[in-house]
Design an enzyme around this catalytic site. Structure first.
Site, PDB file in Angstrom:
ATOM      1  N   ARG A 146       0.841  -1.205   0.000  1.00 57.46           N
ATOM      2  CA  ARG A 146       0.000   0.000   0.000  1.00 57.46           C
ATOM      3  C   ARG A 146       0.873   1.250   0.000  1.00 57.46           C
ATOM      4  NH1 ARG A 146      -3.133  -3.857   2.489  1.00 57.46           N
ATOM      5  NH2 ARG A 146      -4.991  -4.252   1.219  1.00 57.46           N
ATOM      6  N   ASP A 175      -0.189  -6.530  -3.568  1.00 59.02           N
ATOM      7  CA  ASP A 175      -1.591  -6.248  -3.284  1.00 59.02           C
ATOM      8  C   ASP A 175      -2.177  -5.513  -4.482  1.00 59.02           C
ATOM      9  OD1 ASP A 175      -4.096  -5.727  -1.657  1.00 59.02           O
ATOM     10  OD2 ASP A 175      -2.765  -6.483  -0.097  1.00 59.02           O
ATOM     11  N   HIS A 246      -6.828  -9.648  -3.934  1.00 55.20           N
ATOM     12  CA  HIS A 246      -5.820  -8.591  -3.765  1.00 55.20           C
ATOM     13  C   HIS A 246      -4.790  -8.636  -4.897  1.00 55.20           C
ATOM     14  CE1 HIS A 246      -7.180  -6.949   0.034  1.00 55.20           C
ATOM     15  NE2 HIS A 246      -7.341  -8.166   0.502  1.00 55.20           N
ATOM     16  N   GLU A 313      -9.985 -12.129   1.663  1.00 55.49           N
ATOM     17  CA  GLU A 313     -10.814 -11.116   1.015  1.00 55.49           C
ATOM     18  C   GLU A 313     -10.837 -11.283  -0.507  1.00 55.49           C
ATOM     19  OE1 GLU A 313     -10.514  -7.518   4.285  1.00 55.49           O
ATOM     20  OE2 GLU A 313      -9.021  -7.556   2.678  1.00 55.49           O
ATOM     21  N   TRP A 379      -6.596 -13.994  11.619  1.00 58.02           N
ATOM     22  CA  TRP A 379      -6.683 -12.533  11.722  1.00 58.02           C
ATOM     23  C   TRP A 379      -8.087 -12.044  12.046  1.00 58.02           C
ATOM     24  CZ3 TRP A 379      -9.349  -8.912   8.661  1.00 58.02           C
ATOM     25  CH2 TRP A 379      -9.972  -9.407   7.502  1.00 58.02           C
ATOM     26  N   TYR A 404      -3.552  -5.583  15.514  1.00 59.04           N
ATOM     27  CA  TYR A 404      -3.358  -4.800  14.300  1.00 59.04           C
ATOM     28  C   TYR A 404      -2.864  -3.424  14.736  1.00 59.04           C
ATOM     29  CZ  TYR A 404      -5.197  -7.783  10.565  1.00 59.04           C
ATOM     30  OH  TYR A 404      -5.356  -8.770   9.623  1.00 59.04           O
ATOM     31  N   TRP A 454      -0.595  -2.726   8.607  1.00 63.70           N
ATOM     32  CA  TRP A 454      -1.069  -2.421   7.250  1.00 63.70           C
ATOM     33  C   TRP A 454      -0.906  -0.923   7.015  1.00 63.70           C
ATOM     34  CZ3 TRP A 454      -1.827  -6.636   4.464  1.00 63.70           C
ATOM     35  CH2 TRP A 454      -2.150  -7.822   5.115  1.00 63.70           C
ATOM     36  N   THR A 455      -0.546  -0.547   5.779  1.00 59.88           N
ATOM     37  CA  THR A 455      -0.046   0.818   5.579  1.00 59.88           C
ATOM     38  C   THR A 455      -0.914   1.693   4.680  1.00 59.88           C
ATOM     39  OG1 THR A 455       1.375   0.121   3.730  1.00 59.88           O
ATOM     40  CG2 THR A 455       2.329   0.060   5.950  1.00 59.88           C
ATOM     41  N   GLU A 456      -2.221   1.387   4.579  1.00 63.18           N
ATOM     42  CA  GLU A 456      -3.062   2.244   3.745  1.00 63.18           C
ATOM     43  C   GLU A 456      -2.934   3.715   4.135  1.00 63.18           C
ATOM     44  OE1 GLU A 456      -4.012  -0.622   5.064  1.00 63.18           O
ATOM     45  OE2 GLU A 456      -5.431  -1.705   3.786  1.00 63.18           O
TER      46      GLU A 456
END
Length: 539
Positions: A146, A175, A246, A313, A379, A404, A454-456
């Site tokens: 991300r 991703d 993804h 997902e 998760w 997280y 997670w780096t969104e």
């Protein structure tokens, strides 16, 4: 000390031993890597040469069979007395963790890159530390898809993991928003799939955009360097290439990978926003051969036993609309699209097993039936891990409601881009990786635990630092130390030890979240997040 060691025995009469210019390093067989790290890292901080030697003021490093028998390969004994300093490890890893404890005992300035004062005395208290970890898998996942972390940033993260006795680096390399590793037989994965034209600023409902193109990738030589750097710190790098979901970045580079009979895959670009993407890989032989080729190159770069294939997902709408996917379901005699994903994952489980590797995936790989040799990263809470362990599968516990670290640490209005559940430092300290409903035999399948980042909305190194720390320090103690049940843990004592640990983080240049809240430059006013109210309690 942090993580808290198993046993500390101070010398009854007290006393200290000083490391100085005459301190020599006596490294036995198997201790060479730790000796090199001590000279490079502790030598830089103290200015001491730590020359090789066996007489006089000696710092001894040994891999010791007796320590192995008592404490295992990652256990160690650190002894400081009038006769000298010795670190005995059950294996090279245990010796290295003992050296990390030695560094902590020298004080926060031992974490700097150069000495502050040449006249400084580097003193160690007399006594003995005996220690060994609770779990063999003590990990952190970093998403570089991300927002890309350049190679030097990854090396820095590995150093931070090592300082906290964490030993697995889960490397999320692909991703929808980017592909981050060079694959020589498929050059468009880095020519096209590693760059996006713009980026959503804030969470997916935000109206804001950063119009600067974003991307980057690691060459195969970069990966070799990262893996070698990790190995010297006794860290295993577990690569992840996410399939079948993804995958929009890969499909944008090679449209034939997508469900072209259900959607115009040639019109897809590398995704510029966040969320669950509908574009998944087609269940065709071409796609299987393509990703086998990807992994043939990656297995030569990553020697880890486990390789991660994502599996999370993956919406099935395109498979339902695809004549090709429906024909594959009929051909294989499957009941539905969930079983089609299970077949897809099972193919790679068999393929990896034939090459001496083990597949691990997010807990969605349980849907439709779990491949025989697969392990699960749990998760979506504890349920997936419980189901997998009861079925005899190995598990890494990383429930989003607990660990997280991209989720917010506080519910206050100044938190930058507030996302997910509130999980405070104390919440993380009270996290319990082993669910109580497992029997001892089932609990043995819990390999360990992992914190995920997670780096969104983590667009810079400092933003990653802010989300990781100080909570990663609490997580490290949970993963390493034999703590009591969550309600019985002494958080106040841990928090007192954090006072010293904050000084270590300062010396390392970590832009952590202060206990008093974000500093002015750590805030992101006006950038929308996606907070979630309420979270299940810790087990």
């Amino acid at each position: 000390m942090l993580p808290a060691p198993s046993r500390v025995t101070p010398a009854p009469a007290g006393g200290t031993r000083t490391l100085g210019a005459r301190t020599v390093l006596d490294a036995g067989e198997g201790a060479e890597a730790t000796a090199r790290w001590l000279r490079d890292t502790l030598g830089a901080a103290t200015g001491l040469p730590f020359a090789p030697g066996t007489e006089g003021d000696v710092l001894r490093l040994r891999v010791d069979p007796e320590t192995t028998a008592r404490l295992g390969a990652e256990g160690y004994v650190l002894t400081v007395g009038a006769e000298g300093v010795s670190v005995s490890g059950g294996g090279p890893a245990g010796l290295f963790w003992g050296a990390q404890t030695l560094r902590q005992l020298l004080g926060p300035d031992a974490f700097r890159g150069a000495p502050l004062d040449d006249s400084r005395r580097w003193e160690l208290p007399y006594g003995e530390v005996e220690d060994a970890p609770r779990f063999g898998w003590r990990g952190m996942m970093l998403d570089v898809a991300r927002h890309f972390t350049p190679k030097d940033g990854v090396l820095r993260v590995l150093d931070l993991l090592a300082a906290h006795k964490l030993n697995v680096f889960h490397f999320h390399l692909s991703d929808d928003q980017g592909w981050r590793v060079e694959i020589k037989r498929h050059p468009k994965l880095t020519e096209t799939a590693s760059w996006r034209s713009r980026t959503k600023r804030g969470q997916r409902g935000s109206p804001l955009w950063d119009e600067t193109p974003h991307g980057g990738h690691y060459t195969q030589d970069d990966i070799r360097e990262i893996v070698a750097h990790a190995k010297r710190r006794n860290i295993t790098v577990v690569p992840e290439i996410d399939i079948p979901g993804h995958s929009q970045a890969a499909i944008a580079a090679y449209p034939e990978l997508g469900n072209a009979d259900a959607v115009d895959t040639a019109a897809l670009d590398v995704w510029d926003t966040w969320g669950v993407n509908p574009n998944i890989l087609a269940p065709t032989d071409h796609v299987l051969r393509f990703y086998e080729g990807v992994w043939e190159e990656l297995l030569g770069l990553f020697p880890s036993e486990f390789v991660h294939i994502g599996g999370d997902e993956a919406p099935k709408d395109q498979w339902k609309a695809s004549a090709t996917a429906q024909a594959r379901i009929a051909e294989l005699g499957l009941r539905d699209e969930d079983e089609l994903q299970s077949w897809f994952i099972g193919h790679f489980d068999t393929w990896f097993a034939a090459r001496g590797r083990r597949l691990i995936g997010w807990d969605e790989i349980l849907e439709g039936g779990l491949a025989p040799g697969a392990a699960v990263s749990s998760w979506r809470g504890y349920e997936g891990g419980v189901t997998a362990a009861k079925a005899g599968h190995d598990v890494v516990m990383c429930p989003e409601q607990q660990v997280y670290l991209n989720f917010r640490e506080d519910g206050g209005p100044d938190e930058p881009v507030p996302t997910g559940y509130v999980r405070t430092l104390e919440d993380v300290y009270r996290f319990e990786p082993v669910p109580p409903q497992l029997t001892p035999e089932e609990a043995a399948h819990v390999l360990g635990t992992q914190a995920n980042v997670w780096t969104e909305v983590l667009e810079t190194r400092d933003r990653v630092d802010y989300q990781m720390f100080p909570r990663l320090a609490a997580f490290a103690e949970v993963a390493w130390s034999a703590l009591p049940a969550p309600a019985e843990r002494d958080f106040d004592a841990f928090n007192d030890r954090m006072t010293t640990h904050y000084a270590r983080l300062d010396a390392l240049g970590v832009a952590y979240r202060p206990a008093s809240g974000p500093l002015p430059w750590q805030r992101r006013p006006g950038v929308p997040g996606r907070p979630i109210e309420g979270a299940p309690p810790n087990v």
